[in-house]
Write a protein that holds these residues in place. Structure first.
Motif, PDB file in Angstrom:
ATOM      1  N   ASN A 102      36.620  65.112  33.136  1.00 61.32           N
ATOM      2  CA  ASN A 102      37.191  66.169  34.345  1.00 61.32           C
ATOM      3  C   ASN A 102      36.279  66.053  35.392  1.00 61.32           C
ATOM      4  N   VAL A 103      34.903  66.351  35.120  1.00 58.00           N
ATOM      5  CA  VAL A 103      33.937  66.552  36.550  1.00 58.00           C
ATOM      6  C   VAL A 103      33.951  65.311  37.520  1.00 58.00           C
ATOM      7  N   THR A 104      34.501  64.094  36.741  1.00 60.94           N
ATOM      8  CA  THR A 104      34.547  62.769  37.849  1.00 60.94           C
ATOM      9  C   THR A 104      35.932  62.510  38.716  1.00 60.94           C
ATOM     10  N   GLN A 105      36.809  63.502  38.115  1.00 64.23           N
ATOM     11  CA  GLN A 105      38.118  63.368  38.650  1.00 64.23           C
ATOM     12  C   GLN A 105      38.532  63.799  40.129  1.00 64.23           C
ATOM     13  N   VAL A 106      37.386  64.569  40.800  1.00 68.34           N
ATOM     14  CA  VAL A 106      37.604  65.287  41.951  1.00 68.34           C
ATOM     15  C   VAL A 106      36.609  64.467  43.013  1.00 68.34           C
ATOM     16  N   LEU A 107      36.680  65.256  44.143  1.00 69.26           N
ATOM     17  CA  LEU A 107      35.746  64.776  45.347  1.00 69.26           C
ATOM     18  C   LEU A 107      35.381  63.189  45.482  1.00 69.26           C
ATOM     19  N   GLU A 108      34.103  62.924  45.244  1.00 63.46           N
ATOM     20  CA  GLU A 108      33.942  61.440  45.146  1.00 63.46           C
ATOM     21  C   GLU A 108      34.712  60.884  44.201  1.00 63.46           C
ATOM     22  N   GLY A 109      35.002  61.183  42.945  1.00 61.53           N
ATOM     23  CA  GLY A 109      35.606  60.384  42.087  1.00 61.53           C
ATOM     24  C   GLY A 109      37.060  60.269  42.413  1.00 61.53           C
ATOM     25  N   ALA A 110      37.569  60.979  43.240  1.00 68.50           N
ATOM     26  CA  ALA A 110      39.162  60.989  43.622  1.00 68.50           C
ATOM     27  C   ALA A 110      39.037  59.929  44.751  1.00 68.50           C
ATOM     28  N   SER A 111      38.108  60.047  45.608  1.00 73.16           N
ATOM     29  CA  SER A 111      38.146  58.863  46.605  1.00 73.16           C
ATOM     30  C   SER A 111      37.463  57.655  46.515  1.00 73.16           C
ATOM     31  N   ARG A 112      36.777  57.678  45.510  1.00 72.36           N
ATOM     32  CA  ARG A 112      36.346  56.270  45.057  1.00 72.36           C
ATOM     33  C   ARG A 112      36.404  55.902  43.696  1.00 72.36           C
ATOM     34  N   PRO A 113      37.645  55.496  43.258  1.00 71.10           N
ATOM     35  CA  PRO A 113      38.096  55.286  41.809  1.00 71.10           C
ATOM     36  C   PRO A 113      37.085  54.258  41.149  1.00 71.10           C
ATOM     37  N   GLY A 114      36.724  54.648  39.986  1.00 73.22           N
ATOM     38  CA  GLY A 114      35.477  53.843  39.179  1.00 73.22           C
ATOM     39  C   GLY A 114      34.195  54.102  39.601  1.00 73.22           C
ATOM     40  N   HIS A 115      33.867  54.769  40.576  1.00 72.63           N
ATOM     41  CA  HIS A 115      32.442  55.121  40.851  1.00 72.63           C
ATOM     42  C   HIS A 115      31.614  55.569  39.839  1.00 72.63           C
ATOM     43  N   PHE A 116      31.935  56.679  39.233  1.00 75.29           N
ATOM     44  CA  PHE A 116      31.174  57.458  38.265  1.00 75.29           C
ATOM     45  C   PHE A 116      31.096  56.757  37.180  1.00 75.29           C
ATOM     46  N   LYS A 117      32.308  55.933  36.746  1.00 79.24           N
ATOM     47  CA  LYS A 117      32.197  55.230  35.469  1.00 79.24           C
ATOM     48  C   LYS A 117      30.884  54.114  35.664  1.00 79.24           C
ATOM     49  N   GLY A 118      30.886  53.691  37.073  1.00 73.82           N
ATOM     50  CA  GLY A 118      29.731  52.864  37.049  1.00 73.82           C
ATOM     51  C   GLY A 118      28.257  53.431  37.189  1.00 73.82           C
ATOM     52  N   VAL A 119      28.327  54.612  37.840  1.00 77.41           N
ATOM     53  CA  VAL A 119      27.113  55.602  37.811  1.00 77.41           C
ATOM     54  C   VAL A 119      26.712  55.720  36.383  1.00 77.41           C
ATOM     55  N   ALA A 120      27.614  56.374  35.604  1.00 75.58           N
ATOM     56  CA  ALA A 120      27.184  57.075  34.054  1.00 75.58           C
ATOM     57  C   ALA A 120      26.955  55.596  33.310  1.00 75.58           C
ATOM     58  N   THR A 121      27.411  54.497  33.528  1.00 75.56           N
ATOM     59  CA  THR A 121      27.301  53.282  32.697  1.00 75.56           C
ATOM     60  C   THR A 121      25.842  53.059  33.013  1.00 75.56           C
ATOM     61  N   VAL A 122      25.457  52.640  34.286  1.00 74.62           N
ATOM     62  CA  VAL A 122      24.136  52.298  34.681  1.00 74.62           C
ATOM     63  C   VAL A 122      23.134  53.276  34.350  1.00 74.62           C
ATOM     64  N   VAL A 123      23.314  54.382  34.564  1.00 79.51           N
ATOM     65  CA  VAL A 123      22.477  55.602  34.264  1.00 79.51           C
ATOM     66  C   VAL A 123      22.059  55.846  32.598  1.00 79.51           C
ATOM     67  N   SER A 124      23.030  55.532  31.901  1.00 84.09           N
ATOM     68  CA  SER A 124      22.719  55.470  30.521  1.00 84.09           C
ATOM     69  C   SER A 124      21.916  54.301  30.061  1.00 84.09           C
ATOM     70  N   LYS A 125      22.343  53.220  30.778  1.00 85.40           N
ATOM     71  CA  LYS A 125      21.468  51.974  30.384  1.00 85.40           C
ATOM     72  C   LYS A 125      19.881  52.292  30.941  1.00 85.40           C
ATOM     73  N   LEU A 126      19.666  52.781  32.184  1.00 85.25           N
ATOM     74  CA  LEU A 126      18.402  53.020  32.560  1.00 85.25           C
ATOM     75  C   LEU A 126      17.653  54.174  31.522  1.00 85.25           C
ATOM     76  N   PHE A 127      18.367  55.200  31.101  1.00 86.57           N
ATOM     77  CA  PHE A 127      17.678  56.084  30.327  1.00 86.57           C
ATOM     78  C   PHE A 127      17.380  55.585  28.875  1.00 86.57           C
ATOM     79  N   ASN A 128      18.221  54.570  28.430  1.00 87.59           N
ATOM     80  CA  ASN A 128      17.899  54.111  27.131  1.00 87.59           C
ATOM     81  C   ASN A 128      16.794  53.077  27.503  1.00 87.59           C
ATOM     82  N   VAL A 129      16.837  52.227  28.396  1.00 85.07           N
ATOM     83  CA  VAL A 129      15.530  51.341  28.518  1.00 85.07           C
ATOM     84  C   VAL A 129      14.380  52.230  28.793  1.00 85.07           C
ATOM     85  N   PHE A 130      14.214  52.873  29.661  1.00 85.72           N
ATOM     86  CA  PHE A 130      13.041  53.552  30.080  1.00 85.72           C
ATOM     87  C   PHE A 130      12.631  54.838  28.987  1.00 85.72           C
TER      88      PHE A 130
END
Ligand code: AMP
Length: 280
Positions: free
Chosen positions: A109-137
């Motif tokens: 839900n929280v990715t569907q509005v604002l930046e998420g609405a204007s930039r489709p796929g943006h937060f999927k990219g953010v959440a994926t990369v940040v998950s990987k950064l967290f898992n590595v670090f």
């Protein structure tokens, strides 16, 4: 300061002494004082600080934005060395996304509005990369800027939902002396656009001042921001918003606390900014 490229090297340095706490500051490089405030806070609160520099291709929905994203890596490393950072990770794209890569993190839900609405796929990219950064670090704490308020909300939601074992710290937005929020994209503004770009913070401040003077109607606050932006001929509104600070759903009627936010095009460059009202 160690500068490494591989996941294996990060892990080896991170776990060299398991008793030490680590702060992580994820960035896309082209560093400015805003990034350094995150780094300084991380240095105060942890034994060691790591910074990642990775221009994450899967969070860009516009090819020109990705291609024009500045990459002054040597300057970035000098700034981080001077600041006292212990580890910098600059992975190649193939380290993050090998050819066989096929797993993504989607926060709903929280990715569907604002930046998420204007930039489709943006937060999927953010959440994926940040998950990987967290898992590595596997940092003790991770630092993010309130400048990207929705990013903070999305990452907090993801950390709760997937039980990442770390603390998320949000740091205040650092601004130029005329109020413009520092951003790696500001260098792409021509002089006239750079002058005009102060309208974002002026519009947010106008609405905040009205709220502080007793104006509570969400529609009125949105209209105030919209009129301020429309008075600037070089600015083109993508959105202006008065939203709940956690769910980011748009508010109507009287508001006691809210995230005021906006995205505005200055020529080719898309700028975002926000302020929070009613939250200590
Ligand atoms: P970026 O390199 O743009 O992905 O930003 C890396 C981190 O720095 C993000 O958590 C941003 O929110 C944060 N950041 C960017 N600009 C600012 C600023 N002006 N003040 C505070 N934090 C910022």
């Amino acid at each position: 300061m160690r500068v490494v490229k591989t996941i294996a090297e990060v892990r080896q340095i991170r776990w060299d002494d398991p008793a030490l706490t680590w702060g992580l500051v994820p960035t896309m490089g082209a560093l400015h004082e805003g990034h350094l405030t995150l780094v300084r806070q991380a240095l105060m609160e942890n034994d060691r600080v790591g910074v990642s520099i990775f221009v994450n291709p899967i969070q860009f929905n516009r090819r020109d934005d990705l291609e024009k994203y500045p990459r002054p890596i040597e300057r970035d490393l000098d700034m981080l060395r001077t600041a006292g950072v212990h580890l910098v990770w600059t992975p190649d794209e193939t380290e993050m996304y090998p050819a066989s890569f096929q797993t993504y993190v989607a926060v709903e839900n929280v990715t569907q509005v604002l930046e998420g609405a204007s930039r489709p796929g943006h937060f999927k990219g953010v959440a994926t990369v940040v998950s990987k950064l967290f898992n590595v670090f596997q940092p003790t704490r991770a630092y993010f800027g309130q400048k990207d308020a929705q990013q903070v909300a999305v990452i907090r939601q993801m950390v709760r939902d997937l039980a990442f074992n770390l603390e998320i710290i949000a740091c205040p937005t650092l601004r130029e002396s005329d109020g413009l929020a520092m951003s790696s994209r500001n260098v792409r503004l021509n002089p006239a656009e750079r002058t005009a770009a102060t309208v974002l913070y002026r519009a947010l401040t106008a609405a905040k001042n009205e709220w502080e003077a007793g104006q509570r109607e969400a529609d009125h606050l949105r209209a105030t921001m919209q009129q301020a932006i429309e008075a600037e001929p070089l600015a083109k509104i993508d959105y202006v918003s008065v939203a709940d600070p956690i769910s980011l759903q748009e508010l109507n009627g009287p508001v006691e606390k809210a995230l005021l936010s906006m995205a505005v095009f200055m020529g080719e460059v898309r700028l975002i900014d926000n302020v929070i009202i009613g939250v200590a």
